[in-house]
Every structure is written in C-alpha cells, then in structure tokens.
Design an enzyme around this catalytic site. Sequence first.
Site, mmCIF file in Angstrom:
data_model
loop_
_atom_site.group_PDB
_atom_site.id
_atom_site.type_symbol
_atom_site.label_atom_id
_atom_site.label_comp_id
_atom_site.label_asym_id
_atom_site.label_seq_id
_atom_site.Cartn_x
_atom_site.Cartn_y
_atom_site.Cartn_z
ATOM 1 N N LYS A 141 18.588 20.634 93.405
ATOM 2 C CA LYS A 141 17.284 19.976 93.628
ATOM 3 C C LYS A 141 16.276 20.598 92.676
ATOM 4 C CE LYS A 141 15.399 16.846 96.260
ATOM 5 N NZ LYS A 141 16.009 15.683 96.908
ATOM 6 N N ASP A 181 12.834 11.732 93.634
ATOM 7 C CA ASP A 181 12.510 12.088 95.017
ATOM 8 C C ASP A 181 11.009 11.779 95.142
ATOM 9 O OD1 ASP A 181 13.857 13.717 97.444
ATOM 10 O OD2 ASP A 181 11.796 14.399 97.299
HETATM 11 P P1 NDP Z 1 8.023 8.248 97.360
HETATM 12 O O1 NDP Z 1 7.224 9.155 96.517
HETATM 13 O O2 NDP Z 1 8.484 6.959 96.799
HETATM 14 O O3 NDP Z 1 7.266 7.928 98.717
HETATM 15 C C1 NDP Z 1 6.861 8.936 99.582
HETATM 16 C C2 NDP Z 1 6.090 8.317 100.726
HETATM 17 O O4 NDP Z 1 5.845 9.309 101.716
HETATM 18 C C3 NDP Z 1 4.718 7.808 100.305
HETATM 19 O O5 NDP Z 1 4.350 6.738 101.121
HETATM 20 C C4 NDP Z 1 3.836 9.015 100.539
HETATM 21 O O6 NDP Z 1 2.476 8.693 100.729
HETATM 22 C C5 NDP Z 1 4.442 9.591 101.800
HETATM 23 N N1 NDP Z 1 4.258 11.055 101.832
HETATM 24 C C6 NDP Z 1 4.649 11.940 100.897
HETATM 25 N N2 NDP Z 1 4.294 13.190 101.228
HETATM 26 C C7 NDP Z 1 3.674 13.079 102.405
HETATM 27 C C8 NDP Z 1 3.071 14.014 103.270
HETATM 28 N N3 NDP Z 1 3.040 15.322 102.983
HETATM 29 N N4 NDP Z 1 2.535 13.543 104.429
HETATM 30 C C9 NDP Z 1 2.562 12.224 104.721
HETATM 31 N N5 NDP Z 1 3.117 11.286 103.923
HETATM 32 C C10 NDP Z 1 3.651 11.713 102.795
HETATM 33 O O7 NDP Z 1 9.267 9.126 97.833
HETATM 34 P P2 NDP Z 1 10.670 8.646 98.426
HETATM 35 O O8 NDP Z 1 10.515 7.411 99.197
HETATM 36 O O9 NDP Z 1 11.653 8.701 97.330
HETATM 37 O O10 NDP Z 1 11.010 9.857 99.410
HETATM 38 C C11 NDP Z 1 10.649 9.846 100.784
HETATM 39 C C12 NDP Z 1 11.536 10.820 101.543
HETATM 40 O O11 NDP Z 1 12.911 10.421 101.399
HETATM 41 C C13 NDP Z 1 11.495 12.266 101.062
HETATM 42 O O12 NDP Z 1 11.673 13.118 102.177
HETATM 43 C C14 NDP Z 1 12.706 12.374 100.140
HETATM 44 O O13 NDP Z 1 13.153 13.699 100.022
HETATM 45 C C15 NDP Z 1 13.693 11.506 100.902
HETATM 46 N N6 NDP Z 1 14.825 10.962 100.150
HETATM 47 C C16 NDP Z 1 14.625 10.249 99.004
HETATM 48 C C17 NDP Z 1 15.711 9.709 98.348
HETATM 49 C C18 NDP Z 1 15.557 8.837 97.148
HETATM 50 O O14 NDP Z 1 16.568 8.318 96.671
HETATM 51 N N7 NDP Z 1 14.362 8.606 96.634
HETATM 52 C C19 NDP Z 1 17.090 9.957 98.817
HETATM 53 C C20 NDP Z 1 17.176 10.662 100.053
HETATM 54 C C21 NDP Z 1 16.070 11.149 100.680
HETATM 55 P P3 NDP Z 1 1.454 8.698 99.478
HETATM 56 O O15 NDP Z 1 1.729 7.427 98.730
HETATM 57 O O16 NDP Z 1 0.114 8.756 100.107
HETATM 58 O O17 NDP Z 1 1.776 9.921 98.695
HETATM 59 O O1 2IT Z 2 17.408 13.676 98.702
HETATM 60 C C1 2IT Z 2 18.153 12.980 97.990
HETATM 61 O O2 2IT Z 2 19.333 12.768 98.296
HETATM 62 C C2 2IT Z 2 17.600 12.371 96.771
HETATM 63 N N1 2IT Z 2 16.410 12.526 96.512
HETATM 64 C C3 2IT Z 2 18.483 11.598 95.843
HETATM 65 C C4 2IT Z 2 19.263 12.520 94.955
HETATM 66 C C5 2IT Z 2 20.043 11.853 93.849
HETATM 67 O O3 2IT Z 2 20.571 12.629 93.042
HETATM 68 O O4 2IT Z 2 20.151 10.640 93.783
#
Ligand code: NDP
Ligand code: 2IT
Length: 461
Positions: A141, A181
């Site tokens: 990560k 992420d």
């Molecule tokens: P994005 O940046 O696309 O979206 C994040 C969302 O969460 C936004 O709506 C953001 O609001 C909100 N957010 C972020 N930080 C906070 C906080 N501290 N408090 C409240 N709301 C918050 O990220 P992802 O959708 O990619 O990721 C979301 C979650 O999913 C994370 O935990 C990530 O680790 C997990 N994840 C992501 C994967 C991926 O493929 N992208 C895979 C597996 C897990 P705002 O717009 O106001 O910042």
């Molecule tokens: O938390 C996660 O699994 C991710 N942000 C995606 C990682 C990846 O390598 O696609």
Amino acid sequence: MSHTIMQRDYQTEQRAQAYIDEVFSQIKQRDPHETEFHQAVDVIFKSIKPALVKNPAYIDNRILERLTEPERLITFRVPWVDDEGTVQVNRGFRVQFNSAIGPYKGGLRFHPTVNSSVVKFLGFQQIFKNALTGQPIGGGKGGADFDPKGKSDGEIMRFCQSFMTESSQHIGPDTDVPAGDIGVGARELGYLFGQYKKLRGRFEAGALTGKSLNFGGSLGRKEATGYGTIYFVENMMKDKGLNIEGKRVVVSGSGNVSIHAMEKAIELGAIVVACSDSDGYIHDENGIHLETVKQLKEIENRRIRDYVDYHPQSVYVEGCSGIWTIPCEIALPCATQNEISGSAAQTLIKNGVKVVAEGANMPSTTAAVEQFIASDILYAPAKAANAGGVAVSSLEMAQNSSRIAWTFEEVDKKLKDIMTDIYHNCSEAAKAYSAPGNLVVGANIAGFIKVADAMTEQGVI
Ligand code: NDP
Ligand code: 2IT
C-alpha cells in the site's frame, strides 16, 4: 477424550495464546502511536489462535513476528511547485508488506490523514485480502499526506510526477504494482503512469492498475470494488434465503466504491436511500438518483449537499456520522476507516439492519464489529467484501502480460465467480474452525493460512 490428550490440547492452546499476546504487546511497544495498525493486527490476532493450535509450526517459525514486520517501508519527500510558484513538500509512503504469494499489490491513497500507521494498516490487511482473491498477488500500500481537494489539474499532475520520480525505482510489473484508493483515480494513475514510462524508457503497462482504457486499463476495473461488494452481499443473503430486491440500503461516501455499489444495488432492485461525502449526507426516501450523484461527484467535482438543489424532496444533513441513524436493511460503509462507531452499530441494529458489508477498509470500529457479530447480523468484513477491486486489478495485470483485452462481460463474470469463491472459502473456514457464520473468523483464517504456508515453504527469508 483421555485426560492426557485434553491436557496436551490445553497446553497448545495456552502456548498459542501466550505467543499471540507476546507478539501483540511487542508491536504496540515498538510503535506506540500506530493505532490504526494495531487495530488491524488485533483483528487478525483475535481470529487465528485455532490455526496456530492446529499447526504449531507457525509458532516455531515465528510467523506472526514476520507477518507484522513489513518487508520494506519506504518514506520519501515529495516536493512540487503550486500554481503560485511556491514550493510545497509532502510526505510519500510505500509499504511493501509481504511478497509470499506474488508481487506487492495495493493502492495509493492521497489524503491529509495518511501516515505510517494508516499505510501499515492498509498494507497489512491487503496481504490477507489479496490471498483471499486466489490471485498471485502479495500485499502492499502507499500514498501521501497530500490533499487533492481544491488543487488544479496542473498541481495534481506535478504532484503525481514528483511522487512517481521516487516511487519508480521501487515498483514494476513483477515487483510492486500500485493502483488507486482514496483521492487516486484514473486521472492520477494517468499522470503516474506517464512519469513512470518516461523514467523507465519502456512501456510496462503492468506496473500500475486502474489505468485508463486508452493505455492498458481493464474494462470492469472501475466498477469492480463496488460491484464485487454487492455480489458478496448477494451470496450472503442467498445462503439465508434472502435477496436484495426491495431492500433499503444506506451507503456512505460518494466516491468510486460507493457509486458503483449503489449502481449495482439499484440494478438489482434495491432502494438506496442515503449517501454522503466528508461534509455530510443526503437522505432521499424515494431512492437516490444516482445520475445526479455521478454528475456532481464524478464530473463537476462538487459537494453532495448540492444534490438537494436538483431533488428538493431530499434532505441534506451536515456531518457524516448521522447517516447510520437512517433505518435500512443493508448498510454499506464505503468511505473510510472507523466510520461506524459502537453506538452507530447499536443504532443500526435497533433499526433493523440485516446486512453490513464493508466496501471501505476497516470502516467499523472494534466495538462495532463486536456488536454485529453478537447480534447475528450478516456481516462481511472488508478483506472479503471489497476484494473485488484488487482481484480485477490482478486480471488487469494478466491482460497486460498477455497483451489481450477481455470484454466487460468476461471480466464481470470472472469477478462474480471470484466473489462467490471468496464467500464460500470464508464460510467453509468459519465452519471448519468452529465459528459457523462468522465471516471475520473465516476470512482471517483462510487468508492467514494461505500466506503462512507460503512463507513457511519459502524458508526463513
Ligand atoms: P474516493 O476518493 O473515490 O472516495 C472516497 C469517498 O469517501 C468520498 O466520498 C469522500 O468524501 C469520502 N471520505 C473520504 N475520507 C473521508 C473521511 N475521513 N470522512 C468521511 N468521508 C470521507 O475513494 P474510494 O471510493 O476509492 O475509496 C473508499 C474506500 O474504499 C476507502 O476505504 C478505500 O480504502 C476502500 N477501497 C477502495 C478500493 C478501490 O478500488 N478504489 C478497493 C477496496 C477498498 P469527499 O469527496 O468529501 O472527500
Ligand atoms: O484497498 C484496496 O484493495 C484497493 N485500494 C485496491 C488495490 C488494487 O491494487 O487494486
């Protein structure tokens, strides 16, 4: 059972518990400020005693000390110049946690809260998540304490280029493969890839995943985490004779994971009644209009509060945590870590929640998880529920290596099968280790055994 056998079992169990306690206390002593990392380790350590009892060689091989110490933790300076010509400096990280089953694999997070504890918690749980996918990927990560909010496109580009200038020497298609992420999506990955290619002097598509479809990205990767979470929910519900149709769903966040979880849930007939961003949440009893959320968040870079301007029957509430007071059958935390407190979990349960599936990483506090388990909620922990994203990243690597691009339908079918396999493997492991229905125990034990066995077979390295 004879007296001596019982006594021997008891001694092995005591030895396993003493070993777990000793390693955990060393970890806390060594890095006392890394609270998120401790929490992620605690989750694993609370589940794996039966695996150590069954195979005490894990203790002799000091697997827990080796698993919890990253193979490498890189911290670096990220200097860049803002639009005013001022030099800015951020801190960059890459944790290469475990390569027992494949090259390090895991996303990059750009958010002001990123520090060594956050990167290590994410990297640690990524080891087990990646193992559960059945794909040949190790755990890693990275990220930076950079806040993309309010930055111009040029600033984002210069930041990404500087971040990659240092990262490029540590990554590669067979070494370490970053992806997105929080705060890192297709645009950032494009800038990162451009700089990587320039520094390498080669087109190594498989060095990053989540890329644009124009240069080696996979169809279905953008949707994979959110869709995968819903496929996992479908599996869990099917096992209990339930289905998603007509159920009320609350989803936190409005980013990549959240939007695609909502999209698939709506497609399957669910009613999504709320979603949020880091300022607050919207509540629309008749069902959220996803097209408006996409327009605001994906295209116009606006705030979720603006949704009510287009749908006056909906309500906007400032602050994120209140979203869990909205009654629903399915709760999908898809924003960030520790967003569901113990009391929020209690409220969800009181209001009749049946399913909680974690699209985000570690969104439930330890107290919340305990409540879900004690109340027999269908609870899907992050390392199982959101593994679809990294699984399709691995499929992107496979397509890049073979220089073949699969159709959306092919990728989506593979994703569905992977999520079904993860559900069954976790469910079977939970049964085999005397915790039927407990997917926390199932996911942790299934992931742990795979990695611990691979480490053991490779010797002390
Ligand atoms: P994005 O940046 O696309 O979206 C994040 C969302 O969460 C936004 O709506 C953001 O609001 C909100 N957010 C972020 N930080 C906070 C906080 N501290 N408090 C409240 N709301 C918050 O990220 P992802 O959708 O990619 O990721 C979301 C979650 O999913 C994370 O935990 C990530 O680790 C997990 N994840 C992501 C994967 C991926 O493929 N992208 C895979 C597996 C897990 P705002 O717009 O106001 O910042
Ligand atoms: O938390 C996660 O699994 C991710 N942000 C995606 C990682 C990846 O390598 O696609």
